[in-house]
Each structure stands twice: as structure tokens, then as C-alpha cells.
Design a protein around this motif. Structure first.
Motif, PDB file in Angstrom:
ATOM      1  N   SER A 152       0.823  -1.212   0.000  1.00 41.90           N
ATOM      2  CA  SER A 152       0.000   0.000   0.000  1.00 41.90           C
ATOM      3  C   SER A 152       0.863   1.270   0.000  1.00 41.90           C
ATOM      4  CB  SER A 152      -0.944   0.013   1.200  1.00 41.90           C
ATOM      5  OG  SER A 152      -0.202  -0.025   2.418  1.00 41.90           O
ATOM      6  N   LYS A 153       2.133   1.156   0.400  1.00 40.35           N
ATOM      7  CA  LYS A 153       3.030   2.319   0.411  1.00 40.35           C
ATOM      8  C   LYS A 153       3.788   2.487  -0.906  1.00 40.35           C
ATOM      9  CE  LYS A 153       3.737   2.589   5.367  1.00 40.35           C
ATOM     10  NZ  LYS A 153       4.728   2.760   6.429  1.00 40.35           N
ATOM     11  N   LEU A 154       3.650   1.533  -1.837  1.00 41.59           N
ATOM     12  CA  LEU A 154       4.331   1.604  -3.124  1.00 41.59           C
ATOM     13  C   LEU A 154       3.454   2.326  -4.142  1.00 41.59           C
ATOM     14  CD1 LEU A 154       5.714  -2.045  -3.339  1.00 41.59           C
ATOM     15  CD2 LEU A 154       6.785  -0.039  -2.297  1.00 41.59           C
ATOM     16  N   LYS A 155       4.117   3.106  -4.979  1.00 46.46           N
ATOM     17  CA  LYS A 155       3.406   3.790  -6.059  1.00 46.46           C
ATOM     18  C   LYS A 155       3.649   3.047  -7.364  1.00 46.46           C
ATOM     19  CE  LYS A 155       3.578   8.338  -4.054  1.00 46.46           C
ATOM     20  NZ  LYS A 155       3.899   9.737  -4.240  1.00 46.46           N
ATOM     21  N   PRO A 156       2.666   3.064  -8.253  1.00 40.56           N
ATOM     22  CA  PRO A 156       2.889   2.464  -9.571  1.00 40.56           C
ATOM     23  C   PRO A 156       4.093   3.123 -10.245  1.00 40.56           C
ATOM     24  CG  PRO A 156       0.591   3.064  -9.291  1.00 40.56           C
ATOM     25  CD  PRO A 156       1.346   3.656  -8.125  1.00 40.56           C
ATOM     26  N   TRP A 157       4.759   2.361 -11.052  1.00 40.61           N
ATOM     27  CA  TRP A 157       5.982   2.860 -11.699  1.00 40.61           C
ATOM     28  C   TRP A 157       5.965   2.505 -13.170  1.00 40.61           C
ATOM     29  CZ3 TRP A 157      11.057   0.579 -12.894  1.00 40.61           C
ATOM     30  CH2 TRP A 157      12.057   1.540 -13.035  1.00 40.61           C
TER      31      TRP A 157
END
Length: 158
Positions: A152-157
Motif C-alpha cells: 500500500s506504500k508503493l506507487k505504480p511505476w
């Protein structure tokens, strides 16, 4: 999330590089055990994940297997330092060794590997998001601390 497919040859080369890295580092350094998985497989998965990111972005992938000073896995075209993490657990979180509090990586990227050794780039997070006390967990294998970063703390890349 981005799926990156590897050819059989790419997988085989990454496996050879992972095995060589494991042999060379284990001769000079103590294993930093974080799970009950085979250390050679962990080294191979690390190479596969790094290669997946490099292939996707068209970045240089360093084939060197000599013991290094454990710098960044990849460097962006803008000079940002990237550490790539892998998981074989579907929906797994990103785990980072506690010693990374002393590293100067700018970003961490999580790649989820599948049974065919292809990878899904799950997302990216900055050092400030990852290396925080709220993410500290204890290893059930060694009782040592590590950073457990929820997806949940990761952003799409891209």
C-alpha cells in the motif's frame, strides 16, 4: 503493475550470474539470512529482478560478479540510486535489510517473480517511505530487525 517477460536465454544467463554472485560473495562475506529459502535461489532472484527493471527501462545492467561494496543495483539516467527487491509470494510485501538505514539509496522497487521467472513490477517507494521505524519488523528466522514495507506504500511505476 507492469509484467516483464524474459526469454529462456535471459533466465539462464541470470541464473548463471546469480550463482556466480553467490559463490563469490559467500567466499568473502557472511550470509545475511532473511528467510528459509535457498541462498543461491535468493541470489538468482535478485539478479532476475534487477535485470527485469533494467530491461524494462533500457538501463545498463552490470554483469560483474565480483564482491562489490554493495552499492545500488541500478542508477537512473538522472543519477538516482535504485535498490531492487524481489518476492515470490503473490501479494508479498517488500522486505529490506535493516542495514539499509546506513545506505544512500534513493528508491526501492519491488518485483514479484512468477514460476516462469517473469516479473511484475509492483511499485516504487522513496527511501523516506521505506526506511522508517514504523516499518521495522523482526525476522522469525534470526530475530533480527528488517524493514517490511506494505504494498500500500508503493506507487505504480512506469
Amino acid at each position: 503493475m507492469i509484467k516483464v517477460l524474459l526469454t529462456d536465454t535471459e533466465v539462464e544467463l541470470c541464473e548463471i550470474i546469480g550463482q556466480m554472485r553467490n559463490i563469490k560473495t559467500s567466499q568473502k562475506c557472511a550470509e545475511q539470512i532473511q528467510s528459509n529459502r535457498d541462498p543461491i535461489r535468493i541470489s538468482i532472484d535478485g539478479v532476475l529482478s534487477e535485470y527485469i527493471i533494467a530491461k524494462h527501462k533500457g538501463w545498463f545492467f552490470d554483469l560483474n560478479c565480483d564482491v562489490r561494496k554493495f552499492g545500488a543495483d541500478l542508477t537512473t539516467t538522472t543519477g538516482h540510486l535504485i535498490d531492487v527487491k524481489s518476492t515470490r509470494t503473490v501479494g508479498g510485501d517488500m522486505n529490506i535489510r535493516h542495514t539499509h538505514k546506513n545506505k544512500s539509496y534513493d528508491y526501492y522497487i519491488l518485483v514479484e517473480l512468477d514460476e516462469m521467472h517473469n516479473g511484475t513490477i509492483v511499485g516504487i517507494a522513496s527511501r523516506a517511505i521505506c526506511i522508517t521505524d514504523e516499518n521495522i519488523a523482526k525476522s522469525p528466522y534470526t530475530n533480527e530487525p528488517f524493514y517490511k514495507v506494505p504494498r500500500s506504500k508503493l506507487k505504480p511505476w512506469q
